[in-house]
Design an enzyme around this catalytic site. Structure first.
Site, short mmCIF file in Angstrom:
data_model
loop_
_atom_site.label_atom_id
_atom_site.label_comp_id
_atom_site.label_asym_id
_atom_site.label_seq_id
_atom_site.Cartn_x
_atom_site.Cartn_y
_atom_site.Cartn_z
N ASP A 31 -41.23 -26.43 47.65
CA ASP A 31 -40.18 -27.12 46.89
C ASP A 31 -40.17 -28.59 47.27
O ASP A 31 -39.99 -29.47 46.45
CB ASP A 31 -38.80 -26.54 47.22
N LEU A 81 -29.54 -5.74 15.42
CA LEU A 81 -30.39 -4.55 15.47
C LEU A 81 -29.54 -3.32 15.21
O LEU A 81 -28.38 -3.27 15.62
CB LEU A 81 -31.03 -4.42 16.86
N GLU A 110 -39.95 -2.39 23.98
CA GLU A 110 -39.59 -3.48 24.89
C GLU A 110 -38.22 -3.19 25.47
O GLU A 110 -37.49 -2.36 24.94
CB GLU A 110 -39.48 -4.80 24.11
N LYS A 112 -34.34 -4.18 26.12
CA LYS A 112 -33.34 -5.00 25.43
C LYS A 112 -32.62 -5.80 26.51
O LYS A 112 -31.84 -5.26 27.30
CB LYS A 112 -32.36 -4.10 24.68
N ASP A 114 -30.07 -8.29 28.18
CA ASP A 114 -28.68 -8.51 27.87
C ASP A 114 -28.27 -9.93 28.26
O ASP A 114 -27.98 -10.22 29.41
CB ASP A 114 -27.84 -7.49 28.67
N ARG A 133 -27.80 -18.12 18.30
CA ARG A 133 -27.81 -17.21 17.16
C ARG A 133 -26.66 -17.52 16.19
O ARG A 133 -26.82 -17.43 14.99
CB ARG A 133 -27.71 -15.78 17.65
N TYR A 221 -39.29 -12.58 22.90
CA TYR A 221 -39.67 -11.29 22.31
C TYR A 221 -40.08 -11.32 20.84
O TYR A 221 -40.45 -10.30 20.29
CB TYR A 221 -38.56 -10.26 22.50
N LYS A 284 -40.11 -1.34 18.05
CA LYS A 284 -40.49 -2.09 16.84
C LYS A 284 -41.76 -1.52 16.25
O LYS A 284 -42.69 -1.18 16.99
CB LYS A 284 -40.72 -3.57 17.18
N LYS A 308 -29.64 2.55 22.99
CA LYS A 308 -28.68 2.13 24.02
C LYS A 308 -28.63 3.14 25.16
O LYS A 308 -28.44 4.33 24.92
CB LYS A 308 -27.28 2.00 23.41
N CYS A 402 8.20 -6.00 46.55
CA CYS A 402 7.01 -6.83 46.69
C CYS A 402 6.38 -6.59 48.06
O CYS A 402 7.06 -6.66 49.08
CB CYS A 402 7.38 -8.30 46.55
N CYS A 405 6.90 -10.12 50.09
CA CYS A 405 8.19 -10.73 50.44
C CYS A 405 9.33 -9.74 50.34
O CYS A 405 10.48 -10.10 50.59
CB CYS A 405 8.45 -11.95 49.55
N CYS A 420 7.26 -9.66 40.76
CA CYS A 420 8.09 -10.06 41.89
C CYS A 420 8.85 -11.30 41.43
O CYS A 420 8.24 -12.32 41.12
CB CYS A 420 7.23 -10.39 43.11
N CYS A 426 7.81 -16.47 47.27
CA CYS A 426 6.80 -15.46 47.55
C CYS A 426 5.45 -16.16 47.74
O CYS A 426 4.90 -16.74 46.81
CB CYS A 426 6.77 -14.48 46.37
P1 AMP Z 1 -27.16 -6.56 18.76
O1 AMP Z 1 -26.56 -7.89 19.17
O2 AMP Z 1 -26.67 -5.42 19.62
O3 AMP Z 1 -27.16 -6.31 17.32
O4 AMP Z 1 -28.69 -6.63 19.19
C1 AMP Z 1 -29.52 -7.63 18.69
C2 AMP Z 1 -29.84 -8.59 19.77
O5 AMP Z 1 -30.58 -7.98 20.80
C3 AMP Z 1 -30.73 -9.67 19.27
O6 AMP Z 1 -30.01 -10.72 18.70
C4 AMP Z 1 -31.41 -10.13 20.53
O7 AMP Z 1 -30.72 -11.23 21.05
C5 AMP Z 1 -31.23 -9.00 21.52
N1 AMP Z 1 -32.48 -8.55 22.14
C6 AMP Z 1 -32.64 -8.38 23.47
N2 AMP Z 1 -33.88 -7.97 23.75
C7 AMP Z 1 -34.55 -7.87 22.59
C8 AMP Z 1 -35.89 -7.48 22.24
N3 AMP Z 1 -36.77 -7.11 23.16
N4 AMP Z 1 -36.21 -7.51 20.93
C9 AMP Z 1 -35.31 -7.87 19.99
N5 AMP Z 1 -34.04 -8.23 20.26
C10 AMP Z 1 -33.65 -8.24 21.54
ZN ZN Z 2 7.00 -11.36 46.38
#
Ligand code: AMP
Ligand code: ZN
Length: 667
Positions: A31, A81, A110, A112, A114, A133, A221, A284, A308, A402, A405, A420, A426
């Site tokens: 670094d 999706l 793939e 998903k 978050d 988005r 992705y 996909k 999910k 409380c 106090c 309280c 307090c």
């Molecule tokens: P949802 O918001 O639940 O409708 O899911 C769609 C969102 O999943 C998309 O807008 C992407 O941002 C997200 N996402 C995360 N990973 C992936 C992936 N591998 N392929 C496509 N979408 C993905």
């Molecule tokens: Zn208190």
């Protein structure tokens, strides 16, 4: 070597180090050495502004401030999706698509990720634009912030197409998230609740230097565009990787739904070892030709399906219930659990919300309880395993006094929480209130953290926030961990808060139910503190969006002598208790009584600005068209269904220019 060559060489070298470190996770330089080279490049660039390049690694440190993120239309819509939850759901999906396309189908699986989705546009190998988005059709241009994320290449490698969009997810890996929270806790701030919200919040920070400090990553992705030189989803992932993007190697190709299910069951278990959050799998159709034939529903591609994962659940023992006191005196019961592993973290505590919740679950000390982790950091207690209840178990008695106090708690009708009422005596309430007062969204006092506030109160140096303004350096110096410099900073930070505008001062006072928005409304209506203090409950209710509950709370706050004394002291030290002249001159009644809908994309001002102009001129912004709508300010690409509705109801459309001209607004 010419200076230009020297600069280019340094840029290439640093770009490579960034790539090794952030994309490949494989640093080949320390670094320290990296920083030295970066500094050298910064110096050279400063001396030779003629060789400026927006894609230089020096551009990643940020510093650009974005006040309003410009609304930007996506070239291609960003879809949602469809979700599936079982083997059967996936098999049904396969049946549906097999009816629509010929030939065998291969699937890419793939994870998903978050986080927050982002669309990046590249032209001739350089990042030119990054857009959130938003509603799928248009989002916010957050390019300045995105450039600070080191795993996003500013310049591509290899054989890339001249123009394309690439989509991905901005995530905050757990490691970095925990470090950020440790730092926050150390200065007495509330920790962030979960990586996902923190990641998406980061994209909208105004100061890109702040974003640069956050350890965000971008996982890619999806490629969109024409002539990309790829025939399948899998190939597109591989190509993106070659051009320098971070594309997890986890993706897998399979010929059948049973292959998909294998991928799912593997990752359902192993995702807990990943450095970032995932909430499922995305399947996909691999062949892009087939994808095109399948097309889209109104909301999602037919060629993709999210699966999910089930929310995680475990059971553990409830060791004890303790009670926390908030700044308004509200009591929150907390379940202290026997530590248990859940979704990759150790869970020790869970919120029990209030007395009703405890009664509803009939939860008792010694019980075996089910704990679930949703998207939030604080897990939820779902219920009790009655089969394991100890024989001598006693129903939980909610506290009546409380715990700090010993004042008898009160619970107002219609309220879930006990309070309280010892507002000014307090200690935890006093501390929490001052911590709220100094917090970033309130008075934003630099140099003063939550722990120091607790020390100041416990040492008897302050009993309310107005006492901050009479603190001296000599008084704070003896405190733990204080030194000459930090003490001076503390005093300076307090002094600077005298410039904070009235609406934030009102929010900082910590009146129950008066959040940022309510504070703004009150300030706009009454313009100074004396008018608010004088206002009766009946009068307060007439203010737009102020209900009975808020009115009662505001009026009760200013009925207390102690509070008036504190406000008077704040006034006497010079805090802002009225709208500034500039704020006042912005305000007119020109649109009084008008209900205005804003739709589409605008050129001279952002949508947020437009809304602010309407409100400053006394108008009301509404999101849906109805008979009450006075008119619609229509920008580009206003949706056809909105247009139709306006026509049907006979609501007038006016352009952005017409609107701004009518108000004599300078563009
Ligand atoms: P949802 O918001 O639940 O409708 O899911 C769609 C969102 O999943 C998309 O807008 C992407 O941002 C997200 N996402 C995360 N990973 C992936 C992936 N591998 N392929 C496509 N979408 C993905
Ligand atoms: Zn208190």
């Amino acid at each position: 070597m010419t200076k230009e060559e020297e600069i280019q060489n340094l840029r290439n070298e640093l770009r490579n180090h960034n790539y090794n470190y952030y994309v490949l996770d494989n640093a080949i330089i320390s670094d320290y050495d990296f920083d030295i080279k970066l500094k050298a490049l910064q110096d050279l660039e400063a001396k030779h502004p003629e060789f400026f390049d927006a894609s230089s690694p020096t551009q990643r440190v940020g510093g650009e401030i974005t006040k309003n993120f410009e609304t930007t239309v996506h070239d291609q819509r960003m879809y949602s999706l469809d979700n599936s939850y079982s083997k059967e759901d996936l098999e049904d999906w396969e049946k549906r698509i097999k009816k629509l396309v010929d030939g065998d189908i291969q699937y890419t699986c793939e994870l998903k990720y978050d986080g927050a989705s982002i669309s990046l546009t590249y032209e001739n190998g350089s990042l030119v634009k990054a857009v959130t988005r938003g509603d799928g059709f248009q989002g916010d241009n957050v390019t300045a912030n995105i450039k600070t994320i080191k795993s996003i290449p500013l310049k591509l490698k290899g054989n890339y197409p001249p123009k394309f969009d690439i989509r991905g997810e901005i995530v905050l890996p757990f490691d970095g998230f925990h470090k950020m929270n440790e730092a926050r806790i150390a200065i007495g701030e509330e920790p962030y609740r979960n990586p996902r919200n923190t990641a998406s919040g980061s994209l909208k920070l105004q100061d890109s230097a702040e974003v640069a400090k956050r350890p965000l990553e971008c996982l890619l992705y999806n490629l969109t565009g024409t002539n990309l030189g790829v025939k399948t989803q899998f190939e597109s992932l591989e190509s993106a990787r070659e051009w320098g993007f971070k594309v997890p190697e986890i993706a897998k190709l399979t010929n059948s739904i049973s292959g998909v299910l294998e991928f799912i069951s593997y990752w359902d278990v192993h995702r807990h070892n990943l450095p970032y959050e995932t909430d499922g799998v995305v399947v996909k159709v691999n062949n892009l030709q087939q994808q095109e034939e399948l097309g889209y529903t109104a909301k999602a591609p037919r060629w993709a399906m999210a699966y999910k994962f089930k929310a995680e659940q475990v059971s553990t023992t409830l060791n004890s219930i303790t009670y926390q006191i908030g700044r308004t005196g509200a009591i929150t019961p907390v379940a202290n659990l026997k530590p248990v592993e859940l979704a990759g973290t150790t869970v020790k505590r869970a919120s029990l919300h209030n007395a009703d919740q405890i009664e509803k679950l009939d939860i008792r000390v010694g019980d075996d309880v089910y704990v679930e982790k949703g998207g939030e950091i604080i897990p939820k207690i779902l219920g009790v395993n009655l089969a394991l209840r100890p024989l001598n178990s006693q129903p939980t008695q909610y506290i009546s006094q409380c715990p700090e106090c010993e004042t008898v708690l009160v619970r107002q009708e219609g309220e879930a929480q006990h309070y309280c009422p010892n507002y000014n005596g307090c200690i935890p309430q006093i501390i929490a209130r001052i911590q709220h007062y100094i917090s970033r969204k309130a008075m934003d006092i630099d140099g003063l953290g939550g722990e120091t506030v607790a020390l100041l109160v416990n040492e008897g140096l302050i009993t309310n926030y107005s006492d901050l303004y009479t603190l001296t350096k000599a008084q704070v110096l003896p405190l733990e961990r204080m030194a000459e410099k930090s003490a001076a900073n503390l005093i300076k930070g307090i002094e600077q808060s005298k410039n904070i505008p009235f609406e934030r001062v009102l929010f900082a006072l910590g009146i129950r139910y008066v959040g940022e928005t309510v504070a703004k409304k009150l300030v706009k209506h009454y313009k100074n503190i004396d008018a608010i203090i004088k206002a009766t409950e009946e009068d307060l209710i007439t203010v737009d969006e102020i209900g009975a509950r808020i009115a009662e709370s505001v009026s009760a706050f200013f009925k207390l002598e102690d509070n008036i004394a504190v406000v008077n002291k704040l006034k006497s030290v010079g805090l802002q208790f009225e709208l500034s002249a500039a704020q006042l001159s912005d305000q007119t009644d020109k649109l009084k009584g008008d209900v205005i809908v804003v739709s589409g994309v605008f050129h001279n001002v952002s949508r947020t600005e437009l809304k602010k102009i309407i409100e400053n001129n006394g108008g009301k912004v509404s999101s849906s068209i109805s008979k009450k709508t006075t008119y619609i300010i229509a920008g580009d690409s206003m949706g056809p269904s909105k247009k139709e509705k306006a026509e049907k109801l006979g609501v007038k459309l006016i352009s952005e220019d017409e609107f701004l001209n009518a108000l004599n607004y300078e563009k």
